[in-house]
Write a protein that holds these residues in place. Structure first.
Motif, PDB file in Angstrom:
ATOM      1  N   GLN A 201     -17.569 -69.809  92.779  1.00 27.48           N
ATOM      2  CA  GLN A 201     -17.503 -69.515  91.343  1.00 27.48           C
ATOM      3  C   GLN A 201     -17.281 -68.015  91.157  1.00 27.48           C
ATOM      4  N   ARG A 202     -16.356 -67.649  90.274  1.00 24.42           N
ATOM      5  CA  ARG A 202     -16.043 -66.243  90.041  1.00 24.42           C
ATOM      6  C   ARG A 202     -16.142 -65.906  88.555  1.00 24.42           C
ATOM      7  N   LEU A 203     -16.428 -64.640  88.309  1.00 26.47           N
ATOM      8  CA  LEU A 203     -16.393 -64.126  86.950  1.00 26.47           C
ATOM      9  C   LEU A 203     -14.972 -63.733  86.616  1.00 26.47           C
ATOM     10  N   GLY A 204     -14.680 -63.676  85.346  1.00 25.03           N
ATOM     11  CA  GLY A 204     -13.386 -63.165  84.918  1.00 25.03           C
ATOM     12  C   GLY A 204     -13.307 -61.673  85.148  1.00 25.03           C
ATOM     13  N   SER A 205     -12.198 -61.106  84.804  1.00 22.51           N
ATOM     14  CA  SER A 205     -11.911 -59.700  85.041  1.00 22.51           C
ATOM     15  C   SER A 205     -12.936 -58.771  84.380  1.00 22.51           C
TER      16      SER A 205
ATOM     17  N   PRO B  13     -13.767 -52.484 100.006  1.00 22.99           N
ATOM     18  CA  PRO B  13     -12.498 -53.015 100.527  1.00 22.99           C
ATOM     19  C   PRO B  13     -12.615 -54.472 100.955  1.00 22.99           C
ATOM     20  N   GLY B  14     -11.474 -55.169 100.906  1.00 25.53           N
ATOM     21  CA  GLY B  14     -11.449 -56.500 101.479  1.00 25.53           C
ATOM     22  C   GLY B  14     -10.973 -57.627 100.606  1.00 25.53           C
ATOM     23  N   SER B  15     -11.088 -57.516  99.299  1.00 21.93           N
ATOM     24  CA  SER B  15     -10.710 -58.630  98.440  1.00 21.93           C
ATOM     25  C   SER B  15      -9.722 -58.171  97.377  1.00 21.93           C
ATOM     26  N   LYS B  16      -8.527 -58.740  97.403  1.00 20.63           N
ATOM     27  CA  LYS B  16      -7.515 -58.392  96.397  1.00 20.63           C
ATOM     28  C   LYS B  16      -7.994 -58.778  94.994  1.00 20.63           C
ATOM     29  N   ALA B  17      -8.606 -59.962  94.880  1.00 19.24           N
ATOM     30  CA  ALA B  17      -9.110 -60.406  93.573  1.00 19.24           C
ATOM     31  C   ALA B  17     -10.145 -59.427  93.040  1.00 19.24           C
ATOM     32  N   ARG B  18     -11.034 -59.000  93.907  1.00 16.93           N
ATOM     33  CA  ARG B  18     -12.091 -58.083  93.479  1.00 16.93           C
ATOM     34  C   ARG B  18     -11.517 -56.704  93.179  1.00 16.93           C
TER      35      ARG B  18
END
Length: 154
Positions: free
Chosen positions: A81-85, A124-129
Motif C-alpha cells: 500500500q502506498r500514499l499518493g504524491s 536512494p533506491g526507489s524511483k516512485a519515492r
C-alpha cells in the motif's frame, strides 16, 4: 465550511460508495474527501480552502497539515500500500494519514513531520519515492506516530 453539513453530505456519499463497491468491486473515489473530513472532525482541525497548495487543514497552533487517506480492509496487510504524491515544493508542516476500513470508517490517524518525510523521500533506491514523492503506508506508520485510534469495541 460548515463541517456538520459537510458530514451529512459525506455520510450519504459514504453509503453510496460502500454500495457501489459491493456492486462493482470498484472504488468510487471519495477516500480523500472522507479522510480530510474525519481528520478535521476528530482532531478539531480547520479545513483549508479547496485547492490550497500543499495542505488541507490547519490546527490550533497554525500548523499546515497535508491529509492523506487510505481505505484498507481490516484483514488486509499494509504491504504494497502506498500514499499518493507528497510534494516538498509546497508549504506544509506535517502529513496526517487517516486509515479507513472497507466501509470508510476511521481506524487510526498517524502523523509524520516534514523533516522526517523529506529524509525518507531522499533515500536512494526507489524511483516512485524519489521522483514522485510516494511513500509506503507501512514506512509512514513506522516513522510517524499515532495521534488517534478508534475506541475499542467501536
Amino acid at each position: 465550511m460548515d463541517l456538520e453539513r459537510a458530514g451529512e453530505v459525506l455520510e450519504r456519499a459514504r453509503l453510496a460508495a460502500v454500495d457501489y463497491y459491493r456492486l462493482t468491486g470498484k472504488p468510487l473515489g471519495i477516500t480523500g474527501e472522507i479522510g480530510e473530513y474525519l481528520a478535521a472532525k476528530i482532531l478539531h482541525l480547520q479545513l483549508a480552502d479547496a485547492r490550497a497548495p500543499g495542505y488541507d487543514a490547519i490546527d490550533g497552533s497554525g500548523r499546515k497539515i497535508q491529509i492523506k487517506a487510505r481505505c484498507i480492509p481490516r484483514d488486509t496487510r499494509l504491504t504494497g500500500q502506498r500514499l499518493g504524491s507528497i510534494r516538498l515544493e509546497h508549504e506544509w508542516d506535517c502529513v496526517m494519514l487517516v486509515l479507513l476500513d472497507q466501509e470508510f470508517r476511521p481506524r487510526t490517524i498517524h502523523e509524520l513531520n516534514r523533516t522526517s518525510i523529506a529524509a525518507a523521500l531522499a533515500k536512494p533506491g526507489s524511483k516512485a519515492r524519489n521522483e514522485r514523492g510516494a511513500m509506503a503506508v507501512s514506512q509512514f506508520i513506522s516513522l510517524g506516530h499515532e495521534v488517534w485510534r478508534e475506541s475499542e469495541g467501536a
